[in-house]
Design an enzyme around this catalytic site. Sequence first.
Site, PDB file in Angstrom:
ATOM      1  N   TYR A 182      16.238 -86.302 -59.071  1.00 32.91           N
ATOM      2  CA  TYR A 182      15.567 -86.890 -60.207  1.00 32.91           C
ATOM      3  C   TYR A 182      14.031 -86.865 -59.816  1.00 32.91           C
ATOM      4  CZ  TYR A 182      14.837 -91.498 -58.050  1.00 32.91           C
ATOM      5  OH  TYR A 182      14.597 -92.654 -57.209  1.00 32.91           O
TER       6      TYR A 182
ATOM      7  N   TYR B  37       5.573 -95.337 -64.683  1.00 34.72           N
ATOM      8  CA  TYR B  37       5.809 -95.456 -63.439  1.00 34.72           C
ATOM      9  C   TYR B  37       4.802 -95.777 -62.799  1.00 34.72           C
ATOM     10  CZ  TYR B  37       7.781 -95.057 -58.694  1.00 34.72           C
ATOM     11  OH  TYR B  37       8.191 -95.254 -57.335  1.00 34.72           O
TER      12      TYR B  37
ATOM     13  N   HIS C 288       2.732 -67.782 -51.124  1.00 33.32           N
ATOM     14  CA  HIS C 288       1.602 -68.391 -50.960  1.00 33.32           C
ATOM     15  C   HIS C 288       1.685 -69.794 -50.889  1.00 33.32           C
ATOM     16  CE1 HIS C 288      -2.969 -68.594 -52.672  1.00 33.32           C
ATOM     17  NE2 HIS C 288      -2.711 -69.289 -51.707  1.00 33.32           N
TER      18      HIS C 288
ATOM     19  N   GLU D 123     -10.287 -69.824 -53.403  1.00 34.04           N
ATOM     20  CA  GLU D 123      -9.595 -70.112 -54.738  1.00 34.04           C
ATOM     21  C   GLU D 123     -10.373 -70.922 -56.005  1.00 34.04           C
ATOM     22  OE1 GLU D 123      -6.934 -68.867 -54.862  1.00 34.04           O
ATOM     23  OE2 GLU D 123      -5.868 -68.692 -53.034  1.00 34.04           O
TER      24      GLU D 123
ATOM     25  N   HIS E 244      -0.674 -75.190 -48.288  1.00 37.75           N
ATOM     26  CA  HIS E 244       0.243 -74.075 -47.716  1.00 37.75           C
ATOM     27  C   HIS E 244       1.318 -74.790 -46.848  1.00 37.75           C
ATOM     28  CE1 HIS E 244      -3.084 -70.508 -47.761  1.00 37.75           C
ATOM     29  NE2 HIS E 244      -3.048 -71.337 -48.873  1.00 37.75           N
TER      30      HIS E 244
ATOM     31  N   HIS F 154      -4.481 -77.847 -53.209  1.00 34.49           N
ATOM     32  CA  HIS F 154      -3.878 -76.675 -53.119  1.00 34.49           C
ATOM     33  C   HIS F 154      -3.500 -76.578 -51.993  1.00 34.49           C
ATOM     34  CE1 HIS F 154      -2.584 -72.849 -52.683  1.00 34.49           C
ATOM     35  NE2 HIS F 154      -3.608 -72.330 -52.061  1.00 34.49           N
TER      36      HIS F 154
END
Length: 215
Positions: free
Chosen positions: A115, A210, A157, A75, A96, A94
């Site tokens: 929220y 935050y 994916h 990737e 799965h 990334h």
Amino acid sequence: MADEAWLRQCVIDAGLDLARTGLSPQRSGNVSARCGDVVLITPSGAAYEDILPEDIVALRLDGSVASGRLQPSSEWPMHVAIYRAREDAGAIVHAHSDHAVTLAVMKRAIPAFHYMVAVAGGSDIRCAPYATFGSEALAAHAVAALEGRRACLLAHHGQIAVGATVEDALHLAHEVETLAGQYWRALQIGEPELLDADEMARVVEKFRTYGKPLF
């Protein structure tokens, strides 16, 4: 610039977290961090528990290998494309993860049902169109889905999360999975009522400070 040796270990630690927490089963998923002019990324197909700091591959932003004896994650085009498009991106995770994948195979975005969706930077977490893994098309879809956002789903994916640091990106990936699971459960009862655009805009603004220091 962060110390390269430290960043390499951060990438490994995040990969270990993916495997140990089940956020990305077995050898799936990948992690990278920006280090000056290069991207440090997990190698292709390696078990996270077997990866050493020297196994992390250094890529230039054109995709060429700057250093490393192993193949970079398949990737890598998606990671490099995001770094080229986003100066604010310091790290990418990334995964799965189960519930994110469940929504992604249905091509469902995560709307403003809660929220906390705003933690990803906007009023929803988009789902990018499907393209073959490791392809330039997938990279382009991810960049588009991440416009104004720090996370998105990838159809059929998984998910991708972007942060200023590896820790930030990993935390966000876990948050996306939590939200995906909560939304999936709500859908078992019915379509949840969504928060309106004005409220989500207020929450997005609140998230800008935050967890940030006062000075």
